[in-house]
Design a protein around this motif. Structure first.
Motif, short mmCIF file in Angstrom:
data_model
loop_
_atom_site.label_atom_id
_atom_site.label_comp_id
_atom_site.label_asym_id
_atom_site.label_seq_id
_atom_site.Cartn_x
_atom_site.Cartn_y
_atom_site.Cartn_z
N LEU A 118 0.78 -1.12 -0.32
CA LEU A 118 -0.38 -0.31 -0.53
C LEU A 118 0.74 1.15 0.04
O LEU A 118 1.56 1.41 0.88
N HIS A 119 0.40 2.24 -0.06
CA HIS A 119 1.18 3.98 -0.63
C HIS A 119 2.87 3.46 -0.78
O HIS A 119 3.07 4.30 -0.64
N GLY A 120 2.85 2.87 -2.15
CA GLY A 120 4.27 2.30 -2.68
C GLY A 120 4.80 4.06 -3.35
O GLY A 120 4.41 4.35 -3.83
N LEU A 121 5.51 4.67 -2.54
CA LEU A 121 6.35 6.06 -2.72
C LEU A 121 7.03 6.03 -3.92
O LEU A 121 7.59 4.84 -4.08
N PRO A 122 6.81 6.00 -5.53
CA PRO A 122 7.90 6.04 -6.50
C PRO A 122 9.03 6.29 -6.44
O PRO A 122 9.58 7.72 -5.83
N THR A 150 5.36 3.98 2.12
CA THR A 150 5.13 3.22 1.43
C THR A 150 4.69 1.92 2.55
O THR A 150 6.08 1.57 3.37
N LEU A 151 4.12 0.47 2.48
CA LEU A 151 3.65 -0.08 3.95
C LEU A 151 4.27 -1.40 2.88
O LEU A 151 3.65 -1.68 1.68
N ARG A 152 4.87 -1.89 3.68
CA ARG A 152 5.34 -3.66 2.98
C ARG A 152 4.63 -5.07 4.06
O ARG A 152 4.73 -4.50 5.92
N SER A 153 4.96 -5.42 3.89
CA SER A 153 4.39 -6.32 4.77
C SER A 153 6.26 -7.17 5.98
O SER A 153 7.23 -7.03 5.48
N ALA A 154 5.48 -7.39 7.35
CA ALA A 154 6.62 -6.99 8.25
C ALA A 154 7.38 -8.69 8.06
O ALA A 154 8.47 -8.32 8.53
N THR A 155 7.21 -9.58 7.03
CA THR A 155 8.18 -10.61 7.03
C THR A 155 8.88 -10.42 5.40
O THR A 155 9.87 -11.43 5.48
N GLY A 156 8.37 -9.52 5.00
CA GLY A 156 9.49 -9.43 3.46
C GLY A 156 9.25 -10.30 2.70
O GLY A 156 8.86 -10.79 1.80
N ALA A 175 -0.38 -10.56 8.69
CA ALA A 175 -1.27 -9.57 8.62
C ALA A 175 -0.45 -8.31 8.77
O ALA A 175 -1.43 -7.37 9.55
N VAL A 176 0.67 -7.79 9.37
CA VAL A 176 1.41 -7.02 9.68
C VAL A 176 2.57 -6.26 9.04
O VAL A 176 2.96 -7.35 8.53
N LEU A 177 2.20 -5.80 9.39
CA LEU A 177 2.24 -3.89 8.12
C LEU A 177 3.86 -2.97 9.07
O LEU A 177 3.78 -3.12 9.64
N VAL A 178 4.85 -2.62 7.85
CA VAL A 178 6.61 -2.06 8.65
C VAL A 178 6.21 -0.69 7.85
O VAL A 178 5.93 -1.14 6.25
N THR A 179 6.34 -0.18 7.99
CA THR A 179 6.58 1.43 7.48
C THR A 179 7.90 1.82 6.72
O THR A 179 8.52 1.72 7.70
N ASP A 180 8.16 2.26 5.55
CA ASP A 180 9.09 2.29 5.13
C ASP A 180 9.83 3.97 5.40
O ASP A 180 8.98 4.93 5.40
N ALA A 181 11.06 4.31 5.49
CA ALA A 181 11.64 5.49 5.77
C ALA A 181 10.71 6.22 4.81
O ALA A 181 11.10 7.91 5.87
N ASP A 182 10.82 6.61 3.73
CA ASP A 182 9.54 7.35 3.28
C ASP A 182 8.09 8.36 4.13
O ASP A 182 8.24 9.03 3.11
N GLY A 183 8.57 7.28 4.81
CA GLY A 183 6.66 7.06 6.09
C GLY A 183 5.68 7.44 4.83
O GLY A 183 4.84 7.49 5.55
N GLU A 226 -11.63 -2.95 -1.99
CA GLU A 226 -9.92 -2.84 -2.47
C GLU A 226 -9.37 -4.23 -0.69
O GLU A 226 -8.76 -3.45 -0.38
N PRO A 227 -9.70 -5.48 -1.80
CA PRO A 227 -8.94 -6.35 -0.78
C PRO A 227 -7.66 -6.17 -1.08
O PRO A 227 -6.47 -6.45 -2.51
N TRP A 228 -6.93 -6.92 -0.34
CA TRP A 228 -5.20 -6.95 0.22
C TRP A 228 -5.10 -7.54 0.64
O TRP A 228 -5.39 -8.07 2.24
N VAL A 229 -4.30 -8.39 0.72
CA VAL A 229 -3.34 -9.61 1.69
C VAL A 229 -1.29 -9.50 1.22
O VAL A 229 -1.05 -9.18 0.18
#
Length: 258
Positions: free
Chosen positions: A82-86, A226-232, A216-224, A208-211
């Motif tokens: 989610l919210h991937g910053l180009p 981009t949301l990523r999966s906590a496990t990669g 089910a845990v998200l982490v936020t990039d340093a860009d503030g 907007e289903p997403w998986v």
């Protein structure tokens, strides 16, 4: 705020939805091995400006982001969902790319997202992720109509995702949409049927289903942003804007060409 569109506003919503869908399909066709995410962002800008429309993202500055967003499309790769910053990244064979776009035209916004695999390498895990979100989206749309409730949509989406073996994050989900991109009601990707706001003709919803593969845990990039999966692990996201009609729901974000 929950906004109900009138008969003069719905045609503008359809125009916005078609524009969003056509831009996404154009970007999908251009997203090849070697394509840079920043180029995608600039191509989207040119199409929005050329259509006389307005980006919902450039000045977007919600409480959860480090805003303003400053770009025209969300570009989320592999473990980003989610919210991937180009940014300066060149797509590689087998990358899982999610493009999420919201545009306002004639004062009405539409929002849609697609996930697809870049290049020729089609990992079964990635194919399964995409399929699950697309089927969940179809299930949610199928139960939407006048008299149904938000919980019915959430339950339909969540049932598909759960049966596919995925955990469901409830921090981010679907939403109402209209003269602004994000409105009430919130639409969780899992829930109990028969609960929540009763749908009415003229209501626009972005489902907007997403998986993520194994969390089910998200982490936020340093860009503030981009949301990523906590496990990669890899992720996928599918979204349509729909209009509740007198006898069901109409998908507004379908491309005019394929």
């Amino acid at each position: 705020m929950i906004e109900i569109l009138n008969s003069t506003e719905l045609p503008r919503a359809k125009e916005a939805g078609a524009l969003v869908a056509d831009i996404l399909q154009t970007m999908k066709s251009r997203s090849a091995v070697g394509t840079n995410l920043l180029d995608i962002d600039q191509w989207v800008k040119a199409m929005i400006v050329g259509a006389g429309a307005v980006s919902c993202y450039v000045d977007y500055e919600p409480s959860f982001g480090r805003g303003p967003f400053g770009h025209y499309i969300c570009t989320s790769v592999n473990d980003a969902v989610l919210h991937g910053l180009p940014h300066d990244y060149t797509l590689a064979d087998g990358d899982l790319l999610t493009l999420d776009l919201a545009v306002s035209q004639g004062g009405i916004a539409a929002d849609s997202a697609i996930t697809f695999i870049v290049g020729e390498s089609k990992a079964p895990e990635s194919v399964a992720l995409i399929s699950a979100t697309e089927r969940a989206l179809s299930a949610g749309i199928a139960v939407a109509g006048p008299g149904a409730r938000i919980g019915d949509i959430s339950h339909a989406i969540g049932t598909v995702l759960s049966e596919a073996g995925y955990e469901i994050n409830t921090e981010f989900g679907g939403h109402g949409i209209g003269s602004t991109m994000h409105q009430d009601p919130h639409i969780s990707n899992t829930g109990r049927p028969g609960r929540g706001y009763k749908l009415r003709p003229g209501l626009l919803l972005a489902l907007e289903p997403w998986v993520m593969v194994d969390t089910a845990v998200l982490v936020t990039d340093a860009d503030g942003w981009t949301l990523r999966s906590a496990t990669g692990c890899r992720t996928a996201h599918s979204e349509h804007t729909i209009a509740i009609t007198d006898d069901g729901a109409e998908i507004l974000t379908l491309p005019t060409t394929t």
